[in-house]
Motif scaffolding. Structure first.
Motif, PDB file in Angstrom:
ATOM      1  N   SER A 278      51.157  46.017  47.460  1.00 49.74           N
ATOM      2  CA  SER A 278      50.733  45.179  46.327  1.00 49.74           C
ATOM      3  C   SER A 278      49.403  44.489  46.600  1.00 49.74           C
ATOM      4  O   SER A 278      48.955  44.399  47.738  1.00 49.74           O
ATOM      5  N   ASP A 279      48.776  43.968  45.556  1.00 47.27           N
ATOM      6  CA  ASP A 279      47.559  43.191  45.764  1.00 47.27           C
ATOM      7  C   ASP A 279      47.612  41.876  44.995  1.00 47.27           C
ATOM      8  O   ASP A 279      46.588  41.302  44.644  1.00 47.27           O
ATOM      9  N   VAL A 280      48.834  41.374  44.771  1.00 42.09           N
ATOM     10  CA  VAL A 280      48.969  40.138  43.996  1.00 42.09           C
ATOM     11  C   VAL A 280      48.306  38.955  44.696  1.00 42.09           C
ATOM     12  O   VAL A 280      47.745  38.068  44.044  1.00 42.09           O
ATOM     13  N   ASP A 281      48.348  38.937  46.046  1.00 40.11           N
ATOM     14  CA  ASP A 281      47.745  37.801  46.760  1.00 40.11           C
ATOM     15  C   ASP A 281      46.215  37.831  46.676  1.00 40.11           C
ATOM     16  O   ASP A 281      45.585  36.790  46.477  1.00 40.11           O
ATOM     17  N   ALA A 282      45.633  39.018  46.827  1.00 41.53           N
ATOM     18  CA  ALA A 282      44.174  39.108  46.710  1.00 41.53           C
ATOM     19  C   ALA A 282      43.732  38.748  45.290  1.00 41.53           C
ATOM     20  O   ALA A 282      42.701  38.098  45.082  1.00 41.53           O
ATOM     21  N   GLN A 283      44.528  39.143  44.299  1.00 43.76           N
ATOM     22  CA  GLN A 283      44.247  38.757  42.909  1.00 43.76           C
ATOM     23  C   GLN A 283      44.163  37.237  42.791  1.00 43.76           C
ATOM     24  O   GLN A 283      43.230  36.692  42.196  1.00 43.76           O
ATOM     25  N   THR A 284      45.163  36.561  43.355  1.00 38.57           N
ATOM     26  CA  THR A 284      45.220  35.098  43.268  1.00 38.57           C
ATOM     27  C   THR A 284      44.027  34.457  43.959  1.00 38.57           C
ATOM     28  O   THR A 284      43.365  33.572  43.409  1.00 38.57           O
ATOM     29  N   ILE A 285      43.743  34.900  45.185  1.00 34.31           N
ATOM     30  CA  ILE A 285      42.657  34.291  45.956  1.00 34.31           C
ATOM     31  C   ILE A 285      41.303  34.555  45.300  1.00 34.31           C
ATOM     32  O   ILE A 285      40.410  33.698  45.322  1.00 34.31           O
ATOM     33  N   SER A 286      41.158  35.725  44.676  1.00 29.94           N
ATOM     34  CA  SER A 286      39.855  36.063  44.086  1.00 29.94           C
ATOM     35  C   SER A 286      39.468  35.071  42.985  1.00 29.94           C
ATOM     36  O   SER A 286      38.285  34.885  42.693  1.00 29.94           O
ATOM     37  N   GLN A 287      40.461  34.413  42.407  1.00 31.48           N
ATOM     38  CA  GLN A 287      40.170  33.423  41.355  1.00 31.48           C
ATOM     39  C   GLN A 287      39.436  32.181  41.888  1.00 31.48           C
ATOM     40  O   GLN A 287      38.854  31.423  41.115  1.00 31.48           O
ATOM     41  N   THR A 288      39.484  31.969  43.213  1.00 30.82           N
ATOM     42  CA  THR A 288      38.752  30.824  43.776  1.00 30.82           C
ATOM     43  C   THR A 288      37.257  31.127  43.869  1.00 30.82           C
ATOM     44  O   THR A 288      36.455  30.233  44.104  1.00 30.82           O
ATOM     45  N   GLY A 289      36.906  32.400  43.752  1.00 32.82           N
ATOM     46  CA  GLY A 289      35.498  32.781  43.818  1.00 32.82           C
ATOM     47  C   GLY A 289      35.013  33.151  45.214  1.00 32.82           C
ATOM     48  O   GLY A 289      33.886  33.596  45.371  1.00 32.82           O
TER      49      GLY A 289
END
Lengths: 222, 222
Positions: free
Chosen positions: B72-83
């Motif tokens: 999965s890549d749900v964690d990278a999705q979340t972190i990417s929102q911080t910029g």
């Protein structure tokens, strides 16, 4: 003195674990002993769920429990209070049990006369999923605080289990957890998985799991 | 399209992981990049804690994140929102990262110009503790719902960490969890471990962790 034995499991020397697991299952069938492998993350509530389940079944089935941990014997201490036969297995740092390690534990537990043995595997959603212990059925616990995305991140564990217990549903209101989402994600990985929401603390749902376990044990002994 | 790359890490070919880890630390020192290895059980709140911490530091430090997961890549999705710069590492079923796997990730992340890289290790309290990733410091999260007995059952993890974050303290009242007991047990294993109670949900305690991380990063770059 503790009312249970603690043994340190030796690393396996067998290259082909699947073969060892099939042989163990055959021996369990001959001995008329049902083995359940219970897996979960650390702190998902394996020992509390077991205590509740054992208390509902111990007058109907002869039960033995193997508590596998890296260290400590707090879980065997807890289970011993139910009055069933229990043994603490120390894995010497190993993150899972395979079939030979399980066989070592069963030998020390001494299964003669037992109907049902439950192996509480090391708290870990990754490695235990990769090794067949020789159990007849696999069950896992996912607890509400862990989150509903776990089937996406640890798919193998959900794929190899026959039963998924969703624990700590009594605190669902304080967490952002969707029972529907987790069911959908687990069933997508494993359409045959049986999902039972429980609260090991309040006892909710435990009867349904206990009945499933009893039926499977009786079927195995048929 | 995802704003991050996903790569599959290859199993290491090196027999001596400790040597690889020391070499990686030397390279990180030369490159003036601080690496934090963050570990925890599945669902302890690693990604939410990281998001909160990054939001407090991203204007002061150049940050990169490596999200290691089985799938999965749900964690990278979340972190990417911080910029901040983020990369998803798939471990191909492996339950931990070692130093060579970490080096593969760092190469793909491309660390030039970064001050701080955070590796979110695979959710697991057992195996990641056994492999030095080459990080400068190790941090772990224990969440309240997991219980205060975890230092007894997973001692190595508590022994090798510099910081212990105790997360989800906002729900302490609905669980049977003693902050005093867990502190006592962790300090017995590791008298130097720094213990910070936090709530990644409410933000409580995050500033203290962010300040620690900033100071350690600046010290490393001295």
């Amino acid at each position: 003195m503790n009312p249970f034995k603690t043994i340190t499991i030796q690393q396996s020397v067998f290259a082909n674990n699947d073969k060892q697991a099939d042989e163990l299952r055959k021996d369990l069938k001959n001995d008329q002993v049902f083995l359940l492998n219970l897996m979960a993350s650390p702190g998902a509530g394996k020992t509390t769920t077991l205590t509740q389940t054992i208390n509902r079944l111990k007058d109907q089935l002869k039960i033995g429990v193997m508590e596998a941990d890296i260290d400590s014997d707090v879980d065997a201490q807890t289970i011993s209070q139910t009055g069933v036969k229990v043994i603490q297995l120390h894995t010497g740092g190993m993150c899972h049990l395979d079939a030979d390690m399980t066989r070592q534990g069963l030998k020390e537990l001494y299964t003669k006369g037992l109907d049902l043995v439950i192996l509480e595997n090391v708290g870990n959603l990754v490695c235990p999923a990769e090794f067949d212990t020789g159990s007849v059925k696999n069950a896992m616990i996912l607890s509400v605080p862990e989150g509903d995305d776990k089937p996406l991140k640890y798919p193998l564990m959900f794929t190899i289990c026959d039963v998924l217990l969703i624990n700590k549903i009594d605190v669902m209101n304080v967490f952002d957890f969707s029972l529907e989402k987790v069911k959908e994600r687990a069933l997508k990985l494993n359409p045959n998985i049986q999902i039972i929401p429980i609260s090991a603390r309040t006892g909710e749902g435990i009867e349904e799991f206990a009945q499933w376990l009893k039926q499977e044990t009786l079927k195995w002994k048929d």
